[in-house]
Motif scaffolding. Sequence first.
Motif, PDB file in Angstrom:
ATOM      1  N   ASP A  47       3.098 -43.004 -25.693  1.00 16.16           N
ATOM      2  CA  ASP A  47       1.826 -43.523 -26.188  1.00 16.16           C
ATOM      3  C   ASP A  47       0.653 -43.138 -25.290  1.00 16.16           C
ATOM      4  OD1 ASP A  47       0.254 -45.300 -28.017  1.00 16.16           O
ATOM      5  OD2 ASP A  47      -0.044 -46.395 -26.161  1.00 16.16           O
ATOM      6  N   TYR A  48       0.711 -43.520 -24.018  1.00 14.28           N
ATOM      7  CA  TYR A  48      -0.414 -43.235 -23.128  1.00 14.28           C
ATOM      8  C   TYR A  48      -0.506 -41.747 -22.792  1.00 14.28           C
ATOM      9  CZ  TYR A  48      -1.730 -48.082 -22.366  1.00 14.28           C
ATOM     10  OH  TYR A  48      -2.182 -49.369 -22.546  1.00 14.28           O
ATOM     11  N   ALA A  53      -3.667 -36.920 -23.692  1.00 13.28           N
ATOM     12  CA  ALA A  53      -3.644 -35.554 -24.218  1.00 13.28           C
ATOM     13  C   ALA A  53      -4.778 -35.332 -25.211  1.00 13.28           C
ATOM     14  CB  ALA A  53      -2.296 -35.269 -24.874  1.00 13.28           C
ATOM     15  N   LEU A  54      -5.018 -36.303 -26.071  1.00 14.19           N
ATOM     16  CA  LEU A  54      -6.006 -36.128 -27.136  1.00 14.19           C
ATOM     17  C   LEU A  54      -7.427 -36.452 -26.695  1.00 14.19           C
ATOM     18  CD1 LEU A  54      -4.070 -37.622 -30.184  1.00 14.19           C
ATOM     19  CD2 LEU A  54      -4.150 -35.273 -29.371  1.00 14.19           C
ATOM     20  N   TYR A 208       3.133 -41.048 -32.843  1.00 15.18           N
ATOM     21  CA  TYR A 208       4.395 -40.590 -33.434  1.00 15.18           C
ATOM     22  C   TYR A 208       4.244 -39.193 -34.026  1.00 15.18           C
ATOM     23  CZ  TYR A 208       8.599 -40.327 -36.247  1.00 15.18           C
ATOM     24  OH  TYR A 208       9.784 -39.921 -36.792  1.00 15.18           O
ATOM     25  N   GLN A 209       3.107 -38.898 -34.636  1.00 15.42           N
ATOM     26  CA  GLN A 209       2.881 -37.558 -35.177  1.00 15.42           C
ATOM     27  C   GLN A 209       2.956 -36.503 -34.079  1.00 15.42           C
ATOM     28  OE1 GLN A 209      -0.921 -38.007 -37.103  1.00 15.42           O
ATOM     29  NE2 GLN A 209      -0.007 -38.469 -39.099  1.00 15.42           N
ATOM     30  N   PHE A 210       2.333 -36.791 -32.942  1.00 17.48           N
ATOM     31  CA  PHE A 210       2.381 -35.845 -31.821  1.00 17.48           C
ATOM     32  C   PHE A 210       3.805 -35.707 -31.308  1.00 17.48           C
ATOM     33  CE2 PHE A 210       2.098 -34.345 -27.531  1.00 17.48           C
ATOM     34  CZ  PHE A 210       1.008 -33.480 -27.522  1.00 17.48           C
ATOM     35  N   TYR A 211       4.475 -36.846 -31.143  1.00 13.23           N
ATOM     36  CA  TYR A 211       5.852 -36.848 -30.637  1.00 13.23           C
ATOM     37  C   TYR A 211       6.780 -36.057 -31.555  1.00 13.23           C
ATOM     38  CZ  TYR A 211      10.558 -38.883 -30.227  1.00 13.23           C
ATOM     39  OH  TYR A 211      11.912 -39.061 -30.144  1.00 13.23           O
ATOM     40  N   THR A 219      13.799 -37.286 -24.684  1.00 15.58           N
ATOM     41  CA  THR A 219      13.108 -37.638 -23.444  1.00 15.58           C
ATOM     42  C   THR A 219      11.640 -37.979 -23.642  1.00 15.58           C
ATOM     43  OG1 THR A 219      12.514 -35.335 -22.961  1.00 15.58           O
ATOM     44  CG2 THR A 219      14.659 -36.130 -22.162  1.00 15.58           C
ATOM     45  N   GLY A 220      11.022 -37.466 -24.701  1.00 19.41           N
ATOM     46  CA  GLY A 220       9.593 -37.671 -24.901  1.00 19.41           C
ATOM     47  C   GLY A 220       8.736 -36.628 -24.211  1.00 19.41           C
TER      48      GLY A 220
END
Length: 255
Positions: A47-48, A53-54, A208-211, A219-220
Amino acid sequence: MFFDDMEVWERYEAAYCAFISYGVYPSLKRPLTENDIGKNIQNTVVDYSTAYALQGSDYIDEMQMNLQYTVLQSALVLTISMPLYIDPPDFSREFHLRIFSAVIGLAAFMQLITIIGCTIVSALFNRAYTGSDAMVARVKAGPTIINVNIWNYLANFATIAAMLIAGFSRSTLDGAVHLYVGLLAMILIAMFIGSMSEGNRLQDVRSYQFYAQYCDPNTGRLKEEYLKRIYAKRKQSLDKALERVEKMDFVNENS
């Protein structure tokens, strides 16, 4: 998709590595699914890392601005609550005066605590050297930020309650008018809670879209193909810097 940007990937990698190295978040314990939207995503490293990133440094800048707004709002209300606590109005009954003093005093002191808490958090953000360090500070200061917001809301509720007490004590008509004001405040609070819930859900959707698109589900962290592109770019920059250093004539420059 606008996520296809090298700088976005680099910021995600920087934040992810900072969170893991500082022990703020562990890597994911299990892959995320769409069922986690609105439930668990905000408690993960994804999340963070996605937020940084964005948004980059704009994220902390907006946090600082919100803290400044909170301080200003608390200071303005404090100019009302503190004088009323020190020199309360006259009441027809001693019982009303005691309740009023207790409630308005609670509001005044919680507003002071809010101002001090915002100052502490703002100073913590200013101590960070890099954007990713500031994000680490943001997560570590999370409980303090939550408490500051709770104190601020409670102080505002207490101020409204003190007004209601004063209105009912003065006359039935004034009390009825203040009652409508209190009901309006409750409606606004309900609207605020609803908007916060929807905002959190939308934030989870974006994370979630980025992930799902760019991250290793286990791992994320960014997928290997994106990591290779990031570190290949850094290696090219390093090679160019070393070439410039080799071409420099330090002997002639020093002489």
